[in-house]
Write an enzyme that holds these catalytic residues in place. Structure first.
Site, mmCIF file in Angstrom:
data_model
loop_
_atom_site.group_PDB
_atom_site.id
_atom_site.type_symbol
_atom_site.label_atom_id
_atom_site.label_comp_id
_atom_site.label_asym_id
_atom_site.label_seq_id
_atom_site.Cartn_x
_atom_site.Cartn_y
_atom_site.Cartn_z
ATOM 1 N N GLY B 134 -9.882 -4.189 7.119
ATOM 2 C CA GLY B 134 -9.956 -4.155 8.696
ATOM 3 C C GLY B 134 -11.104 -5.154 9.319
ATOM 4 O O GLY B 134 -11.098 -6.373 9.051
ATOM 5 N N ASP B 201 -2.057 1.803 -1.037
ATOM 6 C CA ASP B 201 -2.499 1.082 -0.155
ATOM 7 C C ASP B 201 -3.912 0.346 -0.573
ATOM 8 O O ASP B 201 -4.124 -0.688 -0.369
ATOM 9 C CB ASP B 201 -2.678 1.930 1.148
ATOM 10 C CG ASP B 201 -3.500 1.012 2.158
ATOM 11 O OD1 ASP B 201 -3.043 0.241 2.733
ATOM 12 O OD2 ASP B 201 -4.821 1.190 2.272
ATOM 13 N N LYS B 205 -5.151 -3.772 -1.687
ATOM 14 C CA LYS B 205 -6.103 -4.178 -1.272
ATOM 15 C C LYS B 205 -7.082 -4.729 -2.290
ATOM 16 O O LYS B 205 -7.654 -5.804 -2.280
ATOM 17 C CB LYS B 205 -7.130 -3.272 -0.183
ATOM 18 C CG LYS B 205 -6.209 -3.004 0.901
ATOM 19 C CD LYS B 205 -6.971 -1.978 1.761
ATOM 20 C CE LYS B 205 -6.340 -1.602 3.140
ATOM 21 N NZ LYS B 205 -6.661 -0.585 3.592
#
Lengths: 322, 322
Positions: B134, B201, B205
């Protein structure tokens, strides 16, 4: 492969670390960046000291102008330390159109405007990642990667010596003087520890940070500064009883009137991310109006971490050269 | 002032956050970078939704080609999410010579080669800071600021939902199902939490991270992955009894034979810097052969932190445009 010739000012501990890391990772750097970085000339009096690697004697010079006037030199890396002659050398290099990389917090904190203006005037670049936080890439993070943010707050643990002493006092219940002596024996503290333990080193770093984070220039002497030499076992125990640790913090906050800043031993709740920064590690905690809370943590000193930052800067400049 | 026109794909939560941060910090960005960034066209079906800011209806289009074929558009920001049509749109934009910024971990993890090769072929840039961590500027830190290092180890807490659940289980002695329901009510977990709690998820990443850290391409399906849905109160108590916490870690290590990687709940000693990463925060811990241990900590999701990364990428590209 783009060949980049570097003029290195100073082949002491940090200069030697930079030389070693460049050789150690030469293949990796060439493969990932396409850059062939060469240390072509070295300003250094001591040409015979045993450094653990061989340097051709023809690379050494005692004449800084031989570097700044050499049209083949693309980048000057200043690792002399201290305000002078480092500042004069950097100004001369920038004036000659050479981009400069420096790890020198004292020279930057003292002469930030003169150095940045000299770079602007000649169109050369000035990068100084290693001057604050050693290997932690905080200057580049703030000025480049996070540049879409306005920052409201910075809190830093920016001196490894004092953080080592405070950690040992808190975790082992020992007295300041005893831990300081141990730190000196281990090489974490200087024989004259004043600049570290009285907070002057941190004030230099906070001065540089305020320039890049808030665009506010405050000279180190203008930052209210208190160090850790008066911290007692009792102070640490009182903090502990309140669920806190004492850290030497560099603090700066945006206020309605501008920016407030100080360097002082500070109570930190144990749940704060900075409370867990132990021993010689450094960290910067910043709050941006988009990214919110962010912390960067790592080694704030040492030849190899510092070399990581110095070479990162040199590569960033090299990529922009024709 | 250099004017840069942006084509935005998607004006959902992240797109709206990006729009808002750009307006909020417009003056700051203009003053510090000399860039006038404008969102000129927006690919979005929902043109009437209340977003808290006004968008001229002439900016909306339903035709991606209207963006990619527009010679005035300099940069395309892809915030649609999901593998398709996002991948096809990014490939079309890169082919048309537009540089692309994306926050899309699924599309990148699935189509990393195709996307990076399309960028190489056309000379356009592809940046994806927001796709991992993020707002934490870890992609730029690794690929740019720390590029003088070879890395030997990465450990990441890269999913806020699972870290929130594990933190609440450990600190409040509660059961997995109960905390998951609370996280869903607070908006920290999706109605269908599978991708988060089963580790998929994080595998996306880690796949992206392995490409940039080690230059090793491993598809997400090729990463041994276990999530947190089987973790019990008893597991947490047993870890606690050994002075540890359980974290869902993305791990990758250089070995004699290459690189080993996995995603799984892992015991971490409480003295490890990652052990103190609580609630929805993310962090990446990496070890470089020059910088040594380094940790980057912050918010791994949310419209504003993600916008910080997206706009940082857009500004980095904009600086290189003529």
């Amino acid at each position: 492969m783009k060949r980049i010739n570097i003029g290195l000012l100073g082949l002491g501990n940090i200069g030697s670390g930079t030389y070693k890391v460049l050789e150690l990772n030469r293949k990796h750097i060439e493969a990932t960046t396409g850059l062939d970085l060469r240390i072509a000339k070295i300003l250094e009096l001591d040409t015979t000291r045993e450094r653990g690697f061989a340097v051709g004697p023809e690379k050494f010079t005692q004449d800084p102008e031989a570097i700044f006037a050499d049209p083949d030199i693309d980048i000057v890396i200043e690792l002399l330390g201290g305000v002078e002659p480092a500042t004069s050398h950097m100004l001369a290099a920038l004036k000659a159109g050479k981009s400069v990389v420096t790890a020198n917090k004292a020279a930057l904190a003292e002469n930030y405007e003169a150095l940045t203006e000299a770079a602007k005037a000649s169109g050369a670049q000035l990068r100084f990642e290693a001057s604050v936080g050693g290997g932690i890439p905080l200057v580049g993070a703030i000025t480049e990667l996070l540049c879409a943010n306005e920052f409201t707050e910075i809190l830093g643990i920016l001196n490894g010596t004092t953080n080592y002493i405070l950690t040992k006092m808190a975790e082992e219940g020992r007295a300041y003087e005893e831990v300081l002596k141990e730190a000196q024996a281990l090489g974490f503290a200087e024989a004259d520890p004043t600049a570290d333990v009285e907070g002057h080193d941190v004030a230099n770093k906070l001065s540089i940070l305020m320039s890049i984070v808030f665009g506010t220039r405050v000279r180190p002497e203008g930052i209210p500064t208190r160090g850790i030499s008066q911290i007692t076992k009792k102070d640490i125990e009182e903090a502990e009883a309140e669920g806190c640790v004492i850290k030497l913090l560099a603090s700066a906050f945006k206020t309605a009137d501008g920016v407030e800043c100080f360097v002082q031993p500070t109570y930190l709740n144990k749940t704060h991310p900075l409370a867990d920064v132990r021993n010689e590690f450094n960290a910067l905690f910043i709050k941006g109006n988009a990214v919110d809370d962010l912390m960067l943590y790592g080694k704030g000193a040492g030849p190899f971490p510092t070399a990581s930052a110095v070479l990162g800067d040199a590569i960033a400049i090299a990529k922009t050269l024709p």
